[in-house]
Scaffold this motif. Sequence first.
Motif, short mmCIF file in Angstrom:
data_model
loop_
_atom_site.label_atom_id
_atom_site.label_comp_id
_atom_site.label_asym_id
_atom_site.label_seq_id
_atom_site.Cartn_x
_atom_site.Cartn_y
_atom_site.Cartn_z
N SER A 34 0.81 -1.22 0.00
CA SER A 34 0.00 0.00 0.00
C SER A 34 0.85 1.26 0.00
O SER A 34 0.39 2.33 -0.39
CB SER A 34 -0.96 0.01 1.20
N SER A 35 2.11 1.15 0.42
CA SER A 35 2.98 2.32 0.47
C SER A 35 3.96 2.38 -0.71
O SER A 35 4.75 3.31 -0.80
CB SER A 35 3.77 2.32 1.78
N GLN A 36 3.89 1.39 -1.61
CA GLN A 36 4.83 1.38 -2.73
C GLN A 36 4.47 2.45 -3.76
O GLN A 36 3.29 2.66 -4.05
CB GLN A 36 4.82 0.00 -3.41
N PRO A 37 5.47 3.13 -4.32
CA PRO A 37 5.20 4.15 -5.35
C PRO A 37 4.59 3.51 -6.59
O PRO A 37 4.79 2.32 -6.86
CB PRO A 37 6.59 4.71 -5.66
N PRO A 38 3.85 4.30 -7.35
CA PRO A 38 3.25 3.76 -8.57
C PRO A 38 4.29 3.54 -9.67
O PRO A 38 5.34 4.17 -9.69
CB PRO A 38 2.25 4.84 -8.98
N LEU A 39 3.95 2.64 -10.56
CA LEU A 39 4.74 2.39 -11.75
C LEU A 39 4.16 3.26 -12.87
O LEU A 39 2.94 3.27 -13.09
CB LEU A 39 4.63 0.91 -12.12
N LEU A 40 5.00 4.01 -13.56
CA LEU A 40 4.55 4.85 -14.67
C LEU A 40 4.70 4.08 -15.97
O LEU A 40 5.64 3.31 -16.14
CB LEU A 40 5.36 6.14 -14.74
N ILE A 41 3.78 4.31 -16.91
CA ILE A 41 3.88 3.65 -18.20
C ILE A 41 3.42 4.59 -19.31
O ILE A 41 2.41 5.29 -19.15
CB ILE A 41 3.09 2.31 -18.23
N ILE A 42 4.18 4.64 -20.39
CA ILE A 42 3.82 5.42 -21.57
C ILE A 42 3.99 4.54 -22.79
O ILE A 42 4.71 3.53 -22.76
CB ILE A 42 4.68 6.70 -21.71
N ALA A 77 -2.30 -5.24 -17.23
CA ALA A 77 -1.67 -6.46 -16.73
C ALA A 77 -0.74 -6.15 -15.57
O ALA A 77 -0.63 -6.94 -14.63
CB ALA A 77 -0.91 -7.16 -17.86
N LEU A 78 -0.08 -5.00 -15.62
CA LEU A 78 0.80 -4.59 -14.51
C LEU A 78 -0.01 -4.28 -13.25
O LEU A 78 0.47 -4.50 -12.13
CB LEU A 78 1.64 -3.39 -14.93
N VAL A 79 -1.23 -3.78 -13.42
CA VAL A 79 -2.11 -3.56 -12.27
C VAL A 79 -2.45 -4.90 -11.62
O VAL A 79 -2.49 -5.03 -10.39
CB VAL A 79 -3.42 -2.85 -12.71
N ARG A 80 -2.66 -5.91 -12.44
CA ARG A 80 -3.08 -7.23 -11.94
C ARG A 80 -1.93 -8.08 -11.42
O ARG A 80 -2.17 -9.06 -10.71
CB ARG A 80 -3.77 -8.01 -13.08
N GLU A 81 -0.70 -7.75 -11.79
CA GLU A 81 0.45 -8.56 -11.40
C GLU A 81 0.60 -8.59 -9.87
O GLU A 81 0.86 -7.58 -9.23
CB GLU A 81 1.72 -8.01 -12.06
N SER A 85 2.41 -3.68 -6.65
CA SER A 85 1.44 -3.04 -5.74
C SER A 85 0.08 -2.82 -6.38
O SER A 85 -0.91 -2.59 -5.68
CB SER A 85 1.98 -1.69 -5.29
N GLY A 86 0.01 -2.85 -7.71
CA GLY A 86 -1.24 -2.49 -8.39
C GLY A 86 -1.35 -1.00 -8.66
O GLY A 86 -2.29 -0.55 -9.30
N HIS A 87 -0.37 -0.23 -8.19
CA HIS A 87 -0.36 1.21 -8.42
C HIS A 87 0.29 1.49 -9.77
O HIS A 87 1.51 1.31 -9.92
CB HIS A 87 0.42 1.94 -7.32
N VAL A 88 -0.49 1.89 -10.75
CA VAL A 88 0.03 2.16 -12.09
C VAL A 88 -0.57 3.46 -12.61
O VAL A 88 -1.78 3.66 -12.58
CB VAL A 88 -0.32 1.01 -13.07
#
Length: 280
Positions: A34-42, A77-81, A85-88
């Motif tokens: 819950s505290s992990q930073p989000p993963l950015l994707i472009i 898919a990265l949200v579901r992995e 964290s699910g933070h994308v």
Amino acid sequence: MLKFSYLKSVKRLFSSLVITISFLSSAAWADNKSSQPPLLIIGASYANATTPFFSDLQAPLGGTAVNSGTYLSLGNALVRERSLSGHVINEAQAGATSFTRLGCYPGPECVGPGWDSYDTQFQKALARVTSGDNVNANYLVIVKGNDCMHPDAFGVAMELTMECTQEQMNASIDNLIAVGKKALEKGITPIYGYTPAYENLELETFRTALGWPWIIGEESYNAYRDLYRSRLENEMPEAIVLDFWKGFQHMGDGLHPSRKTVTRAAKRIAKAIKRHQRAF
């Protein structure tokens, strides 16, 4: 009988202890995530199934989504992995190229608004996670888009287009590298993936479905792929570069990845992030 009763009690106690430890571990795991930073994707449609909407519901390609929404993009898919964290934060746009451009399909005129450049996509993603001097992100996934792929990837009338020259290929790769360098300046590690192997695609199937006059051929595709790979490896030593599309299978349209392919790519990215975190 007493011995049997004792053993039964010990077994119950042990089972309760295992359940308690498992619960505490799961709770700690959830709190950590819950505290992990989000993963950015472009990127383009491999990263996000949907085209961008603008004011008055204007959108390139009429706002359509890949396969009318029945498609799992890498961003989702990265949200579901489960290991992430699910933070994308997903600012990719289906149909995008590395540069800002108008839409020219079905023609004959090119119209806007069209697609954001990768630089603009990154600036939008960065804005989502920036507060003052704090940037709440550690990784940026950069997924190669439509550059040089087809006649609607240039922002000029389709009849004026042809396969990219090496100079145009290098200009496209310049854009992809430039956005990764901007990420590094912000303390964010870019993650690049090699493009799928040509033999795993059926591009003529996709071209026929859209009625385009041409689509990139094997020689040009492999020339871009090899140039992209060599330049990333030579010019981006601080980036994570991996073959997350290895074993690529398309979903039946000749171009877009299958659900299994996307899920596997997300797992490879997650593992690469874990390895990078352990190394640093």
